[in-house]
Design a protein around this motif. Structure first.
Motif, PDB file in Angstrom:
ATOM      1  N   GLN A 186       0.433  -1.277  -0.285  1.00  0.00           N
ATOM      2  CA  GLN A 186       0.288  -0.049  -0.052  1.00  0.00           C
ATOM      3  C   GLN A 186       0.546   1.474   0.148  1.00  0.00           C
ATOM      4  N   ASP A 187       2.052   1.002   0.647  1.00  0.00           N
ATOM      5  CA  ASP A 187       2.933   2.300   0.393  1.00  0.00           C
ATOM      6  C   ASP A 187       4.508   2.531  -0.581  1.00  0.00           C
ATOM      7  N   TRP A 188       4.096   2.571  -1.709  1.00  0.00           N
ATOM      8  CA  TRP A 188       5.881   2.556  -2.464  1.00  0.00           C
ATOM      9  C   TRP A 188       5.724   4.012  -2.794  1.00  0.00           C
ATOM     10  N   SER A 189       7.073   4.536  -3.510  1.00  0.00           N
ATOM     11  CA  SER A 189       7.391   6.238  -3.325  1.00  0.00           C
ATOM     12  C   SER A 189       7.220   5.727  -5.295  1.00  0.00           C
ATOM     13  N   HIS A 190       6.296   7.012  -5.191  1.00  0.00           N
ATOM     14  CA  HIS A 190       5.481   7.411  -6.643  1.00  0.00           C
ATOM     15  C   HIS A 190       6.403   8.314  -7.589  1.00  0.00           C
ATOM     16  N   ASN A 191       8.238   8.517  -6.259  1.00  0.00           N
ATOM     17  CA  ASN A 191       9.108   9.243  -7.025  1.00  0.00           C
ATOM     18  C   ASN A 191       9.584   9.098  -8.279  1.00  0.00           C
ATOM     19  N   VAL A 192       9.690   7.898  -8.325  1.00  0.00           N
ATOM     20  CA  VAL A 192      10.700   7.382  -9.193  1.00  0.00           C
ATOM     21  C   VAL A 192       9.979   7.270 -10.530  1.00  0.00           C
ATOM     22  N   PHE A 193       8.103   7.133 -10.712  1.00  0.00           N
ATOM     23  CA  PHE A 193       7.648   7.480 -11.799  1.00  0.00           C
ATOM     24  C   PHE A 193       7.709   8.429 -12.411  1.00  0.00           C
TER      25      PHE A 193
END
Lengths: 226, 85, 117
Positions: free
Chosen positions: A148-155
């Motif tokens: 449920q919580d992953w980093s969106h910054n890489v995308f």
């Protein structure tokens, strides 16, 4: 009631005045139009891509595709703006089942590999950047279902990166070849092999990354928030 | 001629699914019916010799569009529960 | 008689009927996506030529006689981009619906009369 009658009248008028004449008057083609004929006979020599649909999407109508990616970007930005920043990610009532967790972590690399395969071979087989990008986005959807919580910054980084290099390669075409988004900045290579058709595999891979990350952005923005 | 038969069968299922999508009361069922229309449309693209379009329609039209609809329904249901508290 | 084009027009009509008569905002967007599918079917059916194969040059379709063996690739290329745009527009509309629901707690179009005359 009166509204339904009015709608019915509008639709019947539309069908009788526009759809029926179009249906009767559009001839069944028996040969290619002159433009399609040019693409079919000269496309292979011009660009070296066996898949003519890819040749049209990436090079002949490349500007069209750039505009399409721009519209997609604006729509994603609009969705992100409207949904606002997440205060707190939603906590699920119960964690994902073990079957889903194991299945997703087993399938995720395979799905992403398949997506990359589709957009790397876009100039040889059916498929390409759009399809590969969507396959990657559906792989990431799996990840959203289990974790449920992953980093969106890489995308976000991948999206800016691929958009920037897509336009840069297009601009290189003005300097090194015949015009904007010309694929002949790289050698055409042997017809029908993976390293051929000039810059088409490179451009379509960047389009695939861009489309995939933008669709992930849409999915991310539309997740629930508390 | 086999193509014509296939198109007639797929087309009639699509029209039934379209009617269901419009008239079913349950919103989730209606979204699924709309997804069925796209999935069968991708088979018709294959019969029309357009494999690129068939792949796109199968992945986007029936896959991601359905997911986006369901996410929106989930969002709306959540807001509904928030007001009940 | 173009069978697929007929099917496309019927889908457009059903979608338009849904958009004009349904009260639920989600149902209206479903009608829009049905119209979308119908229009794509119409465009692809224009490019089809009976008895020909996909526009990919390989062992069975040589470069020399491609012009006599493949269907028109241009409608396919146009529809390819249109489908992706369709998803983005649908998602944007659904976001507006979520925001409207957050504000007025209703999905019925009758409750939004600010633009009614």
């Amino acid at each position: 009631m009166i509204k339904q009658v009015l709608s019915l009248v509008a639709i019947v008028l539309l069908a009788a005045l526009i759809f029926a004449p179009m249906l009767i008057n559009t001839p069944l083609h028996t040969s290619l139009t002159p433009l399609a004929n040019y693409y079919a006979t000269q496309g292979a020599d011009d660009l070296g891509a066996p898949n003519l649909v890819t040749a049209i999407v990436v090079t002949y109508r490349g500007l069209d595709t750039l505009g399409e990616v721009t519209v997609l970007f604006i729509a994603t930005a609009g969705i992100g703006f409207l949904m606002g920043k997440k205060k707190k990610l939603i906590t699920p009532k119960r964690p994902a089942s073990e079957l889903l967790q194991n299945g997703a972590s087993f399938l995720l690399p395979i799905i992403i590999l398949f997506g990359v395969y589709i957009f790397m071979h876009g100039h040889l087989t059916p498929g390409g950047g759009f399809q590969g990008g969507v396959v990657i986005a559906s792989g990431i959807l799996f990840m959203m279902l289990i974790n449920q919580d992953w980093s969106h910054n890489v995308f976000l980084f991948l999206e800016s990166f691929s958009g920037f290099f897509y336009v840069t390669i297009g601009a290189l075409g003005i300097v090194l070849a015949g015009g904007f988004l010309d694929n002949r900045i790289l050698p055409l290579g042997t017809f029908g092999t993976i390293f051929s058709a000039g810059a088409i595999p490179l451009i379509y891979s960047l389009i695939g990354l861009k489309v995939g990350t933008e669709l992930v952005g849409i999915l991310h923005a539309m997740r629930g928030e508390e | 001629m086999l193509n014509t038969v296939f198109i007639i069968i797929l087309g009639s299922i699509m029209l039934v699914a379209a009617f269901l999508a419009v008239y079913i009361k349950n919103l989730v069922s209606s979204v699924i019916a709309a997804g069925i229309i796209s999935l069968l449309a991708s088979l018709i693209y294959l019969l029309l010799a357009a494999p690129d379009v068939a792949m796109t329609e199968a992945a986007i039209g029936s896959g991601l569009t359905t997911v986006v609809f369901l996410l929106a329904l989930k969002n709306i249901k959540q807001k509904e529960e928030d007001t009940d508290d | 008689m173009n069978l697929v084009m007929t099917l496309g027009f019927l889908l457009v009509i059903i979608g338009l009927w849904a958009m004009l008569t349904q009260k639920n905002l989600i149902k209206i967007i479903i009608g829009f996506s049905i119209i979308d599918t119908g229009v794509h079917l119409i465009i692809v059916s224009i490019g089809y030529i009976k008895g020909r194969t996909a526009p990919i040059l390989d062992a069975s379709v040589s470069v020399a006689d491609a012009a006599n063996k493949i269907v028109d690739p241009i409608p396919s290329a146009l529809v390819l981009t249109a489908i992706v745009i369709g998803l983005a527009v649908t998602a944007l509309m659904l976001t507006f619906v979520i925001k409207l629901y957050q504000k007025n707690k209703s999905l019925s179009i009758d409750d939004y009369q600010e633009l009614k005359w």
